[in-house]
Design a protein around this motif. Structure first.
Motif, mmCIF file in Angstrom:
data_model
loop_
_atom_site.group_PDB
_atom_site.id
_atom_site.type_symbol
_atom_site.label_atom_id
_atom_site.label_comp_id
_atom_site.label_asym_id
_atom_site.label_seq_id
_atom_site.Cartn_x
_atom_site.Cartn_y
_atom_site.Cartn_z
ATOM 1 N N VAL A 83 0.833 -1.205 0.000
ATOM 2 C CA VAL A 83 0.000 0.000 0.000
ATOM 3 C C VAL A 83 0.867 1.255 0.000
ATOM 4 O O VAL A 83 0.731 2.125 -0.866
ATOM 5 N N VAL A 84 1.774 1.361 0.949
ATOM 6 C CA VAL A 84 2.540 2.599 1.093
ATOM 7 C C VAL A 84 3.518 2.798 -0.067
ATOM 8 O O VAL A 84 3.632 3.905 -0.601
ATOM 9 N N THR A 85 4.197 1.738 -0.486
ATOM 10 C CA THR A 85 5.152 1.885 -1.598
ATOM 11 C C THR A 85 4.427 2.291 -2.883
ATOM 12 O O THR A 85 4.941 3.106 -3.666
ATOM 13 N N LEU A 141 2.978 6.654 -6.796
ATOM 14 C CA LEU A 141 1.930 7.426 -7.465
ATOM 15 C C LEU A 141 2.109 8.919 -7.191
ATOM 16 O O LEU A 141 1.980 9.741 -8.092
ATOM 17 N N LYS A 142 2.420 9.249 -5.957
ATOM 18 C CA LYS A 142 2.634 10.653 -5.604
ATOM 19 C C LYS A 142 3.845 11.213 -6.361
ATOM 20 O O LYS A 142 3.817 12.351 -6.835
ATOM 21 N N ALA A 143 4.877 10.394 -6.480
ATOM 22 C CA ALA A 143 6.075 10.817 -7.215
ATOM 23 C C ALA A 143 5.766 11.071 -8.687
ATOM 24 O O ALA A 143 6.443 11.868 -9.344
ATOM 25 N N LEU A 152 -3.261 6.669 9.649
ATOM 26 C CA LEU A 152 -2.236 7.114 8.696
ATOM 27 C C LEU A 152 -0.857 7.104 9.336
ATOM 28 O O LEU A 152 0.140 6.753 8.695
ATOM 29 N N SER A 153 -0.810 7.459 10.607
ATOM 30 C CA SER A 153 0.466 7.455 11.328
ATOM 31 C C SER A 153 1.021 6.040 11.443
ATOM 32 O O SER A 153 2.221 5.799 11.249
ATOM 33 N N ILE A 154 0.152 5.073 11.733
ATOM 34 C CA ILE A 154 0.578 3.669 11.820
ATOM 35 C C ILE A 154 1.091 3.181 10.464
ATOM 36 O O ILE A 154 2.085 2.462 10.376
ATOM 37 N N HIS A 186 2.203 11.848 5.250
ATOM 38 C CA HIS A 186 2.780 12.847 4.336
ATOM 39 C C HIS A 186 2.329 12.686 2.889
ATOM 40 O O HIS A 186 2.594 13.559 2.055
ATOM 41 N N LEU A 187 1.656 11.584 2.569
ATOM 42 C CA LEU A 187 1.339 11.278 1.178
ATOM 43 C C LEU A 187 0.028 11.891 0.698
ATOM 44 O O LEU A 187 -0.209 11.976 -0.508
ATOM 45 N N PHE A 188 -0.817 12.327 1.627
ATOM 46 C CA PHE A 188 -2.159 12.753 1.245
ATOM 47 C C PHE A 188 -2.300 14.272 1.257
ATOM 48 O O PHE A 188 -1.965 14.943 2.225
ATOM 49 N N ASP A 189 -2.808 14.800 0.135
ATOM 50 C CA ASP A 189 -3.024 16.234 -0.002
ATOM 51 C C ASP A 189 -4.261 16.681 0.773
ATOM 52 O O ASP A 189 -4.334 17.814 1.248
#
Length: 213
Positions: free
Chosen positions: A87-89, A94-96, A116-118, A123-126
């Motif tokens: 999920v995170v990778t 996608l953000k990049a 989100l912290s867990i 930092h990924l979400f606008d």
């Protein structure tokens, strides 16, 4: 149509909170209605807001039951949630690529932030839209439309992604495409009934969807 933004449900889509939710409901319901509910019964409570669920179960008692739910849920949150693969990778890549990312959830903002912290994904979400931000929760289109407004993205350039009928319906009512996730606890066949444009077998399927537009 280009894909410029991806809007995600949170529970059961980005973070596996299924055990947490079911165990929390069982704790509250066993106290109030001893022996009347099983874990399987609690599946139908995944998706709607707590207010909707407890209003259906025990009209007039929803505020007290919500308070009990939240207290137990927060106490056991970190030990009962788990991560889905990649999920995170995937979100980072996608953000990049310049894709805007948003959360559209039926949870309170502080609980979204904890999850989100867990995940290590704050930092990924606008944008993140929780119950604090809207009058009407999914399947009403209001949360999706608010996310698009805050992102500054047109509806034809966004996709709403989730594990529940509410996510797909909210997306369609807002005029955006929708994607279901095959890892939904209710199953892929359940989601297909709501005719999402896409069905993710794996989080990385989003790369092809974004590339194809």
């Amino acid at each position: 149509m280009a894909v410029k933004a991806l809007l995600f449900d949170f529970d059961g889509t980005l973070l596996n909170t299924n055990d947490l939710i079911i165990q929390t409901f069982m704790h509250v319901l066993n106290e109030r209605f001893p022996g009347q509910y099983s874990p399987k019964d609690c599946l139908k409570f995944i998706g709607p807001s707590l207010k909707q669920t407890f209003n259906d179960i025990a009209p007039g008692e929803e505020e007290a039951l919500i308070a009990k739910y939240r207290a137990w849920n927060i106490e056991h949150h970190d030990e009962l949630v788990s991560q889905y693969p990649d999920v995170v990778t995937t979100l980072e890549q996608l953000k990049a690529q310049g894709i805007r990312l948003a959360i559209v959830s039926t949870k309170r903002n502080d609980t979204i932030d904890r999850g989100l912290s867990i995940l290590g994904a704050t930092h990924l979400f606008d944008v993140r839209i929780g119950t604090d931000d809207v009058k009407n929760v999914k399947p009403d289109p209001e949360p999706v439309l608010l996310a698009l407004e805050r992102l500054g993205i047109d509806k034809e350039d966004a996709i709403m992604i989730g594990d529940n009928s509410h996510d797909i319906e909210a997306g369609h009512r807002a005029g955006v495409r929708a994607a279901g996730v095959a890892w939904a606890i209710k199953g892929e066949a359940y989601l297909q009934q709501y005719q999402p444009e896409y069905m993710l077998q794996h989080m990385t399927d989003l790369f092809d969807i974004v590339k194809e537009g």
